[in-house]
Design a protein around this motif. Structure first.
Motif, PDB file in Angstrom:
ATOM      1  N   MET A  90       0.827  -1.204   0.000  1.00 15.15           N
ATOM      2  CA  MET A  90       0.000   0.000   0.000  1.00 15.15           C
ATOM      3  C   MET A  90       0.868   1.264   0.000  1.00 15.15           C
ATOM      4  O   MET A  90       0.513   2.268  -0.615  1.00 15.15           O
ATOM      5  CB  MET A  90      -0.963   0.004   1.184  1.00 15.15           C
ATOM      6  N   ALA A  91       2.025   1.207   0.643  1.00 16.64           N
ATOM      7  CA  ALA A  91       2.963   2.345   0.604  1.00 16.64           C
ATOM      8  C   ALA A  91       3.430   2.581  -0.833  1.00 16.64           C
ATOM      9  O   ALA A  91       3.500   3.724  -1.300  1.00 16.64           O
ATOM     10  CB  ALA A  91       4.151   2.102   1.532  1.00 16.64           C
ATOM     11  N   GLU A  92       3.733   1.498  -1.557  1.00 16.78           N
ATOM     12  CA  GLU A  92       4.146   1.598  -2.956  1.00 16.78           C
ATOM     13  C   GLU A  92       3.013   2.160  -3.811  1.00 16.78           C
ATOM     14  O   GLU A  92       3.238   2.989  -4.698  1.00 16.78           O
ATOM     15  CB  GLU A  92       4.584   0.240  -3.484  1.00 16.78           C
ATOM     16  N   LEU A  93       1.801   1.699  -3.547  1.00 14.98           N
ATOM     17  CA  LEU A  93       0.632   2.169  -4.285  1.00 14.98           C
ATOM     18  C   LEU A  93       0.441   3.677  -4.093  1.00 14.98           C
ATOM     19  O   LEU A  93       0.239   4.410  -5.058  1.00 14.98           O
ATOM     20  CB  LEU A  93      -0.619   1.415  -3.818  1.00 14.98           C
ATOM     21  N   LEU A  94       0.515   4.128  -2.843  1.00 14.71           N
ATOM     22  CA  LEU A  94       0.363   5.559  -2.561  1.00 14.71           C
ATOM     23  C   LEU A  94       1.439   6.363  -3.279  1.00 14.71           C
ATOM     24  O   LEU A  94       1.162   7.428  -3.842  1.00 14.71           O
ATOM     25  CB  LEU A  94       0.408   5.827  -1.055  1.00 14.71           C
ATOM     26  N   SER A  95       2.650   5.849  -3.262  1.00 18.82           N
ATOM     27  CA  SER A  95       3.752   6.528  -3.925  1.00 18.82           C
ATOM     28  C   SER A  95       3.540   6.574  -5.439  1.00 18.82           C
ATOM     29  O   SER A  95       3.726   7.619  -6.072  1.00 18.82           O
ATOM     30  CB  SER A  95       5.062   5.816  -3.590  1.00 18.82           C
ATOM     31  N   GLU A  96       3.157   5.455  -6.018  1.00 19.51           N
ATOM     32  CA  GLU A  96       2.959   5.371  -7.469  1.00 19.51           C
ATOM     33  C   GLU A  96       1.906   6.362  -7.965  1.00 19.51           C
ATOM     34  O   GLU A  96       2.056   6.974  -9.022  1.00 19.51           O
ATOM     35  CB  GLU A  96       2.547   3.948  -7.860  1.00 19.51           C
ATOM     36  N   TYR A  97       0.834   6.519  -7.190  1.00 12.98           N
ATOM     37  CA  TYR A  97      -0.244   7.417  -7.607  1.00 12.98           C
ATOM     38  C   TYR A  97      -0.158   8.792  -6.948  1.00 12.98           C
ATOM     39  O   TYR A  97      -1.094   9.571  -7.002  1.00 12.98           O
ATOM     40  CB  TYR A  97      -1.609   6.757  -7.362  1.00 12.98           C
ATOM     41  N   LYS A  98       0.992   9.056  -6.310  1.00 19.43           N
ATOM     42  CA  LYS A  98       1.275  10.362  -5.705  1.00 19.43           C
ATOM     43  C   LYS A  98       0.193  10.804  -4.721  1.00 19.43           C
ATOM     44  O   LYS A  98      -0.231  11.957  -4.702  1.00 19.43           O
ATOM     45  CB  LYS A  98       1.494  11.410  -6.792  1.00 19.43           C
ATOM     46  N   ILE A  99      -0.239   9.856  -3.881  1.00 17.47           N
ATOM     47  CA  ILE A  99      -1.215  10.133  -2.830  1.00 17.47           C
ATOM     48  C   ILE A  99      -0.443  10.419  -1.554  1.00 17.47           C
ATOM     49  O   ILE A  99       0.361   9.582  -1.107  1.00 17.47           O
ATOM     50  CB  ILE A  99      -2.174   8.934  -2.604  1.00 17.47           C
ATOM     51  N   LEU A 100      -0.660  11.577  -0.972  1.00 21.92           N
ATOM     52  CA  LEU A 100      -0.002  11.910   0.287  1.00 21.92           C
ATOM     53  C   LEU A 100      -0.641  11.123   1.417  1.00 21.92           C
ATOM     54  O   LEU A 100      -1.857  11.156   1.593  1.00 21.92           O
ATOM     55  CB  LEU A 100      -0.109  13.413   0.574  1.00 21.92           C
ATOM     56  N   LYS A 101       0.194  10.417   2.151  1.00 21.62           N
ATOM     57  CA  LYS A 101      -0.276   9.616   3.278  1.00 21.62           C
ATOM     58  C   LYS A 101      -0.752  10.550   4.391  1.00 21.62           C
ATOM     59  O   LYS A 101      -0.137  11.567   4.672  1.00 21.62           O
ATOM     60  CB  LYS A 101       0.861   8.721   3.773  1.00 21.62           C
TER      61      LYS A 101
ATOM     62  N   ALA B  19      -6.259   6.344  -3.620  1.00 21.50           N
ATOM     63  CA  ALA B  19      -5.454   5.636  -4.614  1.00 21.50           C
ATOM     64  C   ALA B  19      -6.355   4.846  -5.562  1.00 21.50           C
ATOM     65  O   ALA B  19      -6.115   4.810  -6.776  1.00 21.50           O
ATOM     66  CB  ALA B  19      -4.456   4.706  -3.923  1.00 21.50           C
ATOM     67  N   PHE B  20      -7.390   4.236  -5.021  1.00 21.17           N
ATOM     68  CA  PHE B  20      -8.337   3.488  -5.847  1.00 21.17           C
ATOM     69  C   PHE B  20      -9.003   4.429  -6.855  1.00 21.17           C
ATOM     70  O   PHE B  20      -9.122   4.103  -8.042  1.00 21.17           O
ATOM     71  CB  PHE B  20      -9.381   2.797  -4.963  1.00 21.17           C
TER      72      PHE B  20
ATOM     73  N   ASP C 256      -4.725  -0.038 -15.550  1.00 19.64           N
ATOM     74  CA  ASP C 256      -4.345  -1.323 -14.967  1.00 19.64           C
ATOM     75  C   ASP C 256      -5.567  -2.007 -14.362  1.00 19.64           C
ATOM     76  O   ASP C 256      -5.853  -1.883 -13.177  1.00 19.64           O
ATOM     77  CB  ASP C 256      -3.253  -1.111 -13.906  1.00 19.64           C
ATOM     78  N   LYS C 257      -6.292  -2.727 -15.200  1.00 20.92           N
ATOM     79  CA  LYS C 257      -7.531  -3.392 -14.754  1.00 20.92           C
ATOM     80  C   LYS C 257      -7.263  -4.444 -13.686  1.00 20.92           C
ATOM     81  O   LYS C 257      -8.057  -4.643 -12.786  1.00 20.92           O
ATOM     82  CB  LYS C 257      -8.264  -4.028 -15.944  1.00 20.92           C
ATOM     83  N   GLU C 258      -6.124  -5.120 -13.795  1.00 25.48           N
ATOM     84  CA  GLU C 258      -5.793  -6.155 -12.805  1.00 25.48           C
ATOM     85  C   GLU C 258      -5.581  -5.518 -11.429  1.00 25.48           C
ATOM     86  O   GLU C 258      -6.105  -6.008 -10.423  1.00 25.48           O
ATOM     87  CB  GLU C 258      -4.547  -6.931 -13.237  1.00 25.48           C
ATOM     88  N   ALA C 259      -4.840  -4.415 -11.374  1.00 26.24           N
ATOM     89  CA  ALA C 259      -4.619  -3.706 -10.104  1.00 26.24           C
ATOM     90  C   ALA C 259      -5.944  -3.166  -9.575  1.00 26.24           C
ATOM     91  O   ALA C 259      -6.206  -3.209  -8.362  1.00 26.24           O
ATOM     92  CB  ALA C 259      -3.622  -2.575 -10.286  1.00 26.24           C
ATOM     93  N   GLU C 260      -6.781  -2.676 -10.473  1.00 23.67           N
ATOM     94  CA  GLU C 260      -8.094  -2.149 -10.086  1.00 23.67           C
ATOM     95  C   GLU C 260      -8.928  -3.234  -9.407  1.00 23.67           C
ATOM     96  O   GLU C 260      -9.486  -3.016  -8.321  1.00 23.67           O
ATOM     97  CB  GLU C 260      -8.804  -1.635 -11.341  1.00 23.67           C
ATOM     98  N   ARG C 261      -9.013  -4.400 -10.018  1.00 24.52           N
ATOM     99  CA  ARG C 261      -9.819  -5.487  -9.447  1.00 24.52           C
ATOM    100  C   ARG C 261      -9.208  -6.018  -8.148  1.00 24.52           C
ATOM    101  O   ARG C 261      -9.917  -6.306  -7.193  1.00 24.52           O
ATOM    102  CB  ARG C 261      -9.993  -6.606 -10.468  1.00 24.52           C
ATOM    103  N   TYR C 262      -7.899  -6.138  -8.123  1.00 23.22           N
ATOM    104  CA  TYR C 262      -7.203  -6.624  -6.924  1.00 23.22           C
ATOM    105  C   TYR C 262      -7.469  -5.691  -5.749  1.00 23.22           C
ATOM    106  O   TYR C 262      -7.837  -6.135  -4.663  1.00 23.22           O
ATOM    107  CB  TYR C 262      -5.702  -6.729  -7.206  1.00 23.22           C
TER     108      TYR C 262
ATOM    109  N   MET D 238     -15.379  -5.387  -8.234  1.00 24.25           N
ATOM    110  CA  MET D 238     -14.719  -6.615  -7.779  1.00 24.25           C
ATOM    111  C   MET D 238     -14.500  -7.603  -8.915  1.00 24.25           C
ATOM    112  O   MET D 238     -15.213  -7.594  -9.900  1.00 24.25           O
ATOM    113  CB  MET D 238     -15.529  -7.273  -6.668  1.00 24.25           C
ATOM    114  N   SER D 239     -13.543  -8.505  -8.695  1.00 22.43           N
ATOM    115  CA  SER D 239     -13.239  -9.524  -9.701  1.00 22.43           C
ATOM    116  C   SER D 239     -14.111 -10.758  -9.536  1.00 22.43           C
ATOM    117  O   SER D 239     -14.126 -11.610 -10.393  1.00 22.43           O
ATOM    118  CB  SER D 239     -11.771  -9.934  -9.605  1.00 22.43           C
ATOM    119  N   ASN D 240     -14.798 -10.872  -8.397  1.00 21.54           N
ATOM    120  CA  ASN D 240     -15.644 -12.027  -8.091  1.00 21.54           C
ATOM    121  C   ASN D 240     -14.850 -13.332  -8.001  1.00 21.54           C
ATOM    122  O   ASN D 240     -15.282 -14.370  -8.429  1.00 21.54           O
ATOM    123  CB  ASN D 240     -16.779 -12.185  -9.106  1.00 21.54           C
ATOM    124  N   ARG D 241     -13.655 -13.218  -7.462  1.00 20.56           N
ATOM    125  CA  ARG D 241     -12.857 -14.417  -7.205  1.00 20.56           C
ATOM    126  C   ARG D 241     -12.233 -14.241  -5.827  1.00 20.56           C
ATOM    127  O   ARG D 241     -12.146 -13.154  -5.292  1.00 20.56           O
ATOM    128  CB  ARG D 241     -11.812 -14.639  -8.274  1.00 20.56           C
TER     129      ARG D 241
END
Length: 169
Positions: free
Chosen positions: A81-92, A107-108, A117-123, A161-164
């Protein structure tokens, strides 16, 4: 636009500092609690927030609290989640872990807006849904405004959701 609602939820689920803004955000989402918010003082809302999310680990606003079974899994989720925030430039949020639900909702929202990135979105939708589902279940008899908010958030996450079954890396 449906993507933008997650930014509103992010603001609503932060520690309350302005009743009028909170009421407006709830109204924008079509949540009926917006009228009731003005019946509270800011101090009362802050007490409800702290009692609901800070003093009860079963309703804490941290993804790892609801999705990790071991300390190792918790660490991996927090790092991811720290990487995700950094990637999308979300200030913690100051003094919050990187897996703080309001920050991850921002971030979502960013992932949905970029639509790259549909896979990241569903995950992420799956992890968010599971977290919110568990919090909603715990709050169902709480009788406070956050129970209804979490119920609405759970419903709004469903279509992404991915429903899995979710596997946490």
């Amino acid at each position: 636009m449906k993507k933008d609602i997650f930014g509103l939820y992010a603001e609503i689920l932060k520690y309350p500092s302005d009743i009028n803004k909170l009421s407006k955000y709830l109204c924008d989402l079509g949540i009926n609690e917006s009228d009731g918010v003005k019946d509270y003082s800011l101090q009362s809302l802050q007490e409800i927030y702290v009692e609901t999310f800070d003093f009860n680990e079963k309703t804490a606003l941290f993804l790892s609290q609801h999705t990790a079974e071991t300390a190792e899994e918790k660490s991996r989720i927090i790092l991811a989640m720290a990487e995700l925030l950094s990637e999308y430039k979300i200030l913690k949020t100051h003094n919050a872990q990187p897996d703080y639900l309001p920050d991850i909702l921002k971030a979502f929202r960013a992932i949905l807006k970029t639509n790259d990135d549909k896979e990241a979105e569903r995950y992420l939708a799956d992890i968010l849904f599971e977290t919110v589902r568990k919090i909603t279940e715990e709050l169902k008899d709480a009788g406070n405004i956050y129970a209804e908010i979490m119920k609405h958030l759970q419903g709004d996450l469903t279509s992404f959701m991915s429903n899995r079954e979710v596997t946490y890396v």
